[in-house]
Design a protein around this motif. Structure first.
Motif, PDB file in Angstrom:
ATOM      1  N   GLY A   1      -5.290   4.907 -10.521  1.00 42.91           N
ATOM      2  CA  GLY A   1      -5.186   4.043  -9.425  1.00 42.91           C
ATOM      3  C   GLY A   1      -4.910   2.511 -10.050  1.00 42.91           C
TER       4      GLY A   1
ATOM      5  N   ILE B   1      -6.501  -0.253  -5.623  1.00 43.49           N
ATOM      6  CA  ILE B   1      -6.954   0.853  -4.689  1.00 43.49           C
ATOM      7  C   ILE B   1      -6.791   1.839  -5.688  1.00 43.49           C
ATOM      8  CG2 ILE B   1      -6.735  -0.022  -2.317  1.00 43.49           C
ATOM      9  CD1 ILE B   1      -4.054   1.600  -2.484  1.00 43.49           C
ATOM     10  N   TRP B   2      -7.852   3.287  -5.210  1.00 39.88           N
ATOM     11  CA  TRP B   2      -7.454   4.288  -6.165  1.00 39.88           C
ATOM     12  C   TRP B   2      -7.913   5.604  -5.485  1.00 39.88           C
ATOM     13  CZ3 TRP B   2     -12.173   7.124  -6.606  1.00 39.88           C
ATOM     14  CH2 TRP B   2     -13.358   6.449  -6.549  1.00 39.88           C
ATOM     15  N   PRO B   3      -7.285   6.733  -5.631  1.00 40.15           N
ATOM     16  CA  PRO B   3      -7.315   7.952  -4.646  1.00 40.15           C
ATOM     17  C   PRO B   3      -8.631   8.657  -4.781  1.00 40.15           C
ATOM     18  CG  PRO B   3      -6.103   8.395  -6.484  1.00 40.15           C
ATOM     19  CD  PRO B   3      -6.250   7.096  -6.525  1.00 40.15           C
TER      20      PRO B   3
ATOM     21  N   TYR C   1      -0.996  15.279  -6.805  1.00 42.12           N
ATOM     22  CA  TYR C   1      -1.341  14.448  -5.670  1.00 42.12           C
ATOM     23  C   TYR C   1      -0.507  14.752  -4.326  1.00 42.12           C
ATOM     24  CZ  TYR C   1      -1.559  10.282  -2.793  1.00 42.12           C
ATOM     25  OH  TYR C   1      -1.757   9.128  -1.748  1.00 42.12           O
TER      26      TYR C   1
ATOM     27  N   GLU D   1       0.726  -1.338  -0.026  1.00 41.50           N
ATOM     28  CA  GLU D   1       0.154  -0.039  -0.169  1.00 41.50           C
ATOM     29  C   GLU D   1       0.852   1.314  -0.291  1.00 41.50           C
ATOM     30  OE1 GLU D   1      -4.064   0.941   1.928  1.00 41.50           O
ATOM     31  OE2 GLU D   1      -2.516   0.740   3.507  1.00 41.50           O
TER      32      GLU D   1
ATOM     33  N   PHE E   1       1.088   4.293  -2.819  1.00 42.52           N
ATOM     34  CA  PHE E   1       1.027   5.990  -2.615  1.00 42.52           C
ATOM     35  C   PHE E   1       2.265   6.580  -3.017  1.00 42.52           C
ATOM     36  CE2 PHE E   1      -1.445   4.616   1.632  1.00 42.52           C
ATOM     37  CZ  PHE E   1      -2.404   4.178   1.075  1.00 42.52           C
TER      38      PHE E   1
ATOM     39  N   TRP F   1      -7.834   6.487   0.046  1.00 45.48           N
ATOM     40  CA  TRP F   1      -8.178   5.865  -1.075  1.00 45.48           C
ATOM     41  C   TRP F   1      -9.197   4.734  -0.821  1.00 45.48           C
ATOM     42  CZ3 TRP F   1      -4.120   4.855  -4.968  1.00 45.48           C
ATOM     43  CH2 TRP F   1      -3.224   5.707  -4.886  1.00 45.48           C
TER      44      TRP F   1
END
Length: 115
Positions: free
Chosen positions: A70, A42-44, A25, A11, A15, A30
């Motif tokens: 993501g 996962i995506w922001p 960013y 993770e 990031f 997320w």
């Protein structure tokens, strides 16, 4: 991801990769998405609907939604980690996410960025 060596660091690497590839960013909450084929990414969750992305590994640029960004970042990190750990689990997650990306409306931009 529990069977992948040092899986807790994936993770953070996602990031960090996003931070390197997207100038706007500055951190985000997320979202986690499970795929119908068993994959996950996962995506922001960002206010911006379009993100200018730059891949320092190949020099390619693309404008992506946060979800597509993501996907691209997860594909890259999954690939790197699959070689680093030789984990068949990560190879499977990579291919499941790649299959999803191939059906995504932004698939051309995603693959341009990461290829």
């Amino acid at each position: 991801f529990g069977t992948v060596p040092d899986w807790q660091r994936i993770e953070g690497d996602i990031f960090n990769m996003m931070d390197k590839m997207c100038e706007v960013y500055q951190g985000a909450f997320w979202e986690f998405s499970m795929l119908s084929n068993g994959g996950a990414f996962i995506w922001p969750d960002m206010l911006e609907t379009s993100l200018q992305m730059f891949n320092p590994h190949n020099g390619n640029e693309a404008e992506l939604s946060p979800e597509a960004a993501g996907i691209a970042v997860c594909l890259m990190v999954y690939s790197i980690w699959s070689f680093k750990t030789e984990s068949s689990v990560l190879v499977e997650y990579f291919y499941q996410l790649r299959d999803y990306a191939m059906q995504h409306p932004e698939q051309a931009q995603i693959f341009h960025l990461i290829d």
